[in-house]
Write a protein that holds these residues in place. Structure first.
Motif, PDB file in Angstrom:
ATOM      1  N   UNK A   1       0.834  -1.210   0.000  1.00  0.00           N
ATOM      2  CA  UNK A   1       0.000   0.000   0.000  1.00  0.00           C
ATOM      3  C   UNK A   1       0.868   1.259   0.000  1.00  0.00           C
ATOM      4  N   UNK A   2       1.847   1.303   0.899  1.00  0.00           N
ATOM      5  CA  UNK A   2       2.621   2.533   1.113  1.00  0.00           C
ATOM      6  C   UNK A   2       3.384   3.026  -0.121  1.00  0.00           C
ATOM      7  N   UNK A   3       3.963   2.152  -0.949  1.00  0.00           N
ATOM      8  CA  UNK A   3       4.668   2.672  -2.129  1.00  0.00           C
ATOM      9  C   UNK A   3       3.749   3.444  -3.080  1.00  0.00           C
ATOM     10  N   UNK A   4       2.463   3.089  -3.107  1.00  0.00           N
ATOM     11  CA  UNK A   4       1.540   3.762  -4.014  1.00  0.00           C
ATOM     12  C   UNK A   4       1.115   5.139  -3.488  1.00  0.00           C
ATOM     13  N   UNK A   5       1.217   5.336  -2.179  1.00  0.00           N
ATOM     14  CA  UNK A   5       0.847   6.623  -1.578  1.00  0.00           C
ATOM     15  C   UNK A   5       2.064   7.229  -0.885  1.00  0.00           C
ATOM     16  N   UNK A   6       3.029   7.732  -1.659  1.00  0.00           N
ATOM     17  CA  UNK A   6       4.262   8.242  -1.055  1.00  0.00           C
ATOM     18  C   UNK A   6       4.042   9.406  -0.100  1.00  0.00           C
ATOM     19  N   UNK A   7       2.878  10.059  -0.201  1.00  0.00           N
ATOM     20  CA  UNK A   7       2.606  11.186   0.697  1.00  0.00           C
ATOM     21  C   UNK A   7       2.314  10.709   2.127  1.00  0.00           C
ATOM     22  N   UNK A   8       1.932   9.422   2.265  1.00  0.00           N
ATOM     23  CA  UNK A   8       1.667   8.872   3.602  1.00  0.00           C
ATOM     24  C   UNK A   8       2.998   8.584   4.289  1.00  0.00           C
ATOM     25  N   UNK A   9       3.167   9.197   5.450  1.00  0.00           N
ATOM     26  CA  UNK A   9       4.402   9.008   6.226  1.00  0.00           C
ATOM     27  C   UNK A   9       4.111   8.013   7.356  1.00  0.00           C
ATOM     28  N   UNK A  10       4.617   6.767   7.256  1.00  0.00           N
ATOM     29  CA  UNK A  10       4.342   5.799   8.317  1.00  0.00           C
ATOM     30  C   UNK A  10       5.135   6.119   9.578  1.00  0.00           C
ATOM     31  N   UNK A  11       4.435   6.305  10.690  1.00  0.00           N
ATOM     32  CA  UNK A  11       5.123   6.638  11.954  1.00  0.00           C
ATOM     33  C   UNK A  11       4.771   5.615  13.039  1.00  0.00           C
ATOM     34  N   UNK A  12       4.269   4.441  12.615  1.00  0.00           N
ATOM     35  CA  UNK A  12       3.849   3.423  13.574  1.00  0.00           C
ATOM     36  C   UNK A  12       4.862   2.298  13.697  1.00  0.00           C
ATOM     37  N   UNK A  13       4.592   1.341  14.549  1.00  0.00           N
ATOM     38  CA  UNK A  13       3.460   1.354  15.475  1.00  0.00           C
ATOM     39  C   UNK A  13       3.688   2.327  16.629  1.00  0.00           C
ATOM     40  N   UNK A  14       2.652   3.146  16.915  1.00  0.00           N
ATOM     41  CA  UNK A  14       2.745   4.107  18.009  1.00  0.00           C
ATOM     42  C   UNK A  14       2.484   3.365  19.321  1.00  0.00           C
ATOM     43  N   UNK A  15       3.565   3.043  20.010  1.00  0.00           N
ATOM     44  CA  UNK A  15       3.470   2.299  21.267  1.00  0.00           C
ATOM     45  C   UNK A  15       4.089   3.113  22.384  1.00  0.00           C
ATOM     46  N   UNK A  16       3.570   2.947  23.589  1.00  0.00           N
ATOM     47  CA  UNK A  16       4.147   3.628  24.751  1.00  0.00           C
ATOM     48  C   UNK A  16       5.444   2.955  25.155  1.00  0.00           C
ATOM     49  N   UNK A  17       6.372   3.754  25.621  1.00  0.00           N
ATOM     50  CA  UNK A  17       7.632   3.213  26.114  1.00  0.00           C
ATOM     51  C   UNK A  17       7.557   3.112  27.626  1.00  0.00           C
ATOM     52  N   UNK A  18       7.330   1.903  28.132  1.00  0.00           N
ATOM     53  CA  UNK A  18       7.197   1.722  29.582  1.00  0.00           C
ATOM     54  C   UNK A  18       8.555   1.633  30.266  1.00  0.00           C
TER      55      UNK A  18
END
Length: 451
Positions: free
Chosen positions: A229-246
């Motif tokens: 999916x991501x290569x087709x939408x280069x404008x999408x910036x993946x910043x996940x997985x958004x996880x808490x740092x315990x």
């Protein structure tokens, strides 16, 4: 470089607030000031669930503010009424909030990060000369489908009510992307009438157009989960997985932004269970079962004869069946889910396939038993079971009921499948190894913000 003040605006639902709180914490770590906006209704819930840790909130450097959502105190906020209010009332409320913050003069807002489902806020921000970014709390594929609504309307695939005009069973946003079954598009829910679908569709269609007002599209996903999916939408910036740092000593004992107070006693209970023995059962903040289905699930957990941790929310009106023993399990009203899934005793996760739960499950290498309820969860189930092959799904009978025997059978099958377990652990490894890329993307965004 100046210190930017970022206004963060989630859609008013628990599954949207959670990842945006974590994103806010990461922005604070990078030296930004953050003002986090909940509706007044949800703000009260967040504050009451955090009474015990008010001092932690003071230290979190995230300022929590609120505005009215336009609904009455007794209105149902889990249906299409909320979607109507989002477009009819909230723009005026947001405008007034920004004016009030600027009048105080302490921290003038320099940037807005809005949930994709609140992207109309870009129009409001533009009135004040504030630039913005869209944050998508669901998968990139679902975001791509929602963003494509104007094109689907233009091409005659959808009508103005969000319903399919053609008899096509699936649509393909791009040649590289997997086909999307029309039944799993996030505004089409099985069994819904046009009256239910239209307010959701109108909101998403409006937000899809507003998304073009910003050059930044942040998404809580990763290349490991959605490589096609991501290569087709280069404008999408993946910043996940958004996880808490315990591991961080500054991390709060309870997670900021919860609508219900987390029952931390379940962590002590987990510590006493054998390695890889516990089935975790949780269905997010929206899923509701009728009494018959609730009974079948309870009996299924008894039948497994294994330890289980089951989250039954406070707003659940069901009663436990009289012959339910549950002696091997623990039942809580809300759990610190990320901590739970990271615990070595968890063997599998019975889930509604919400995107946050999916990300947390995949990131911790936990096999998933999929039981989607609505919106994007049906697509997430396909991703888990058919694309990543790290879970299996449940089938309902002719009456729409998932029987206790079906649940037990599939749980046994999932726990016995070594290939699924191996794939789950490999995916966890790859995700952890490549988390640097997401961090790099957040750094790139913050650097731009500061400049």
């Amino acid at each position: 470089m100046s210190v930017p003040t970022v206004l963060v605006l989630p859609f008013p639902a628990q599954g949207h607030v959670n990842p945006m709180v974590i994103l806010s914490e990461k922005l604070v770590e990078q030296g930004c000031n953050v003002i986090f906006v909940n509706t007044e209704f949800n703000h009260k819930r967040v504050m009451s669930s955090m009474v015990e840790q008010q001092h932690s909130l003071d230290k979190s450097q995230i300022k929590l503010v609120s505005f009215p959502d336009g609904l009455g105190p007794d209105d149902d906020r889990n249906n299409e009424k909320l979607c109507d209010a989002v477009l009819s009332s909230m723009p005026t409320s947001l405008e007034k909030l920004i004016e009030d913050i600027h009048l105080e003069g302490e921290n003038k807002i320099s940037f807005l990060v809005a949930d994709f489902f609140m992207a109309w806020a870009m129009d409001v921000a533009a009135k004040f000369g504030i630039k913005g970014a869209i944050f998508c709390p669901c998968s990139a594929a679902v975001f791509a489908a929602a963003y494509s609504i104007p094109k689907l309307l233009h091409d005659g695939i959808l009508n103005s009510d969000g319903l399919m005009i053609t008899t096509t069973k699936a649509i393909q946003i791009s040649p590289e992307m997997p086909e999307l079954d029309v039944r799993v598009l996030c505004w089409l829910r099985a069994g819904d009438t046009i009256n239910n679908v239209k307010p959701i569709f109108d909101l998403i269609a409006h937000c899809a157009r507003s998304a073009n007002l910003t050059e930044w599209w942040l998404c809580d996903t990763t290349y490991e989960f959605e490589p096609k999916v991501l290569p087709y939408f280069p404008k999408i910036l993946p910043i996940g997985p958004l996880l808490r740092s315990y591991e961080n000593t500054n991390a709060t004992p309870r997670s900021l932004g919860q609508f219900w107070e987390e029952d931390l006693s379940c962590m002590n209970w987990l510590d006493q269970q054998p390695h890889g023995s516990v089935t975790y059962v949780a269905f997010g903040s929206f899923t509701l079962f009728d009494q018959n289905q609730f009974n079948e699930l309870a009996h299924a957990l008894d039948l497994t004869n294994k330890p289980f941790l089951w989250v039954v929310r406070q707003d659940n009106k069901m009663t436990f069946p009289s012959n339910f023993h549950g002696h091997k399990g623990k039942i809580v009203s809300w759990a610190p889910q990320q901590k739970v899934l990271n615990h070595h005793v968890i063997s599998c996760f019975v889930t509604h396939c919400g995107w946050n739960s999916t990300m947390e499950g995949l990131s911790n290498g936990v096999p998933l038993l999929c039981w989607p309820y609505f919106v994007d969860q049906f697509y997430n189930k396909i991703l888990i079971c058919d694309k990543l092959n790290v879970g299996i799904d449940l089938n309902s009978n002719e009456n729409g009921l998932v029987s206790r025997w079906e649940i037990k059978k599939k749980l046994d099958e999932l726990l016995a499948d070594e290939k699924i377990r191996t794939r789950s652990l490999k995916l966890k490894e790859k995700t952890r190894e490549n988390q640097g890329l997401s961090l790099e993307n957040i750094n790139k965004f913050v650097k731009w913000l500061k400049e």
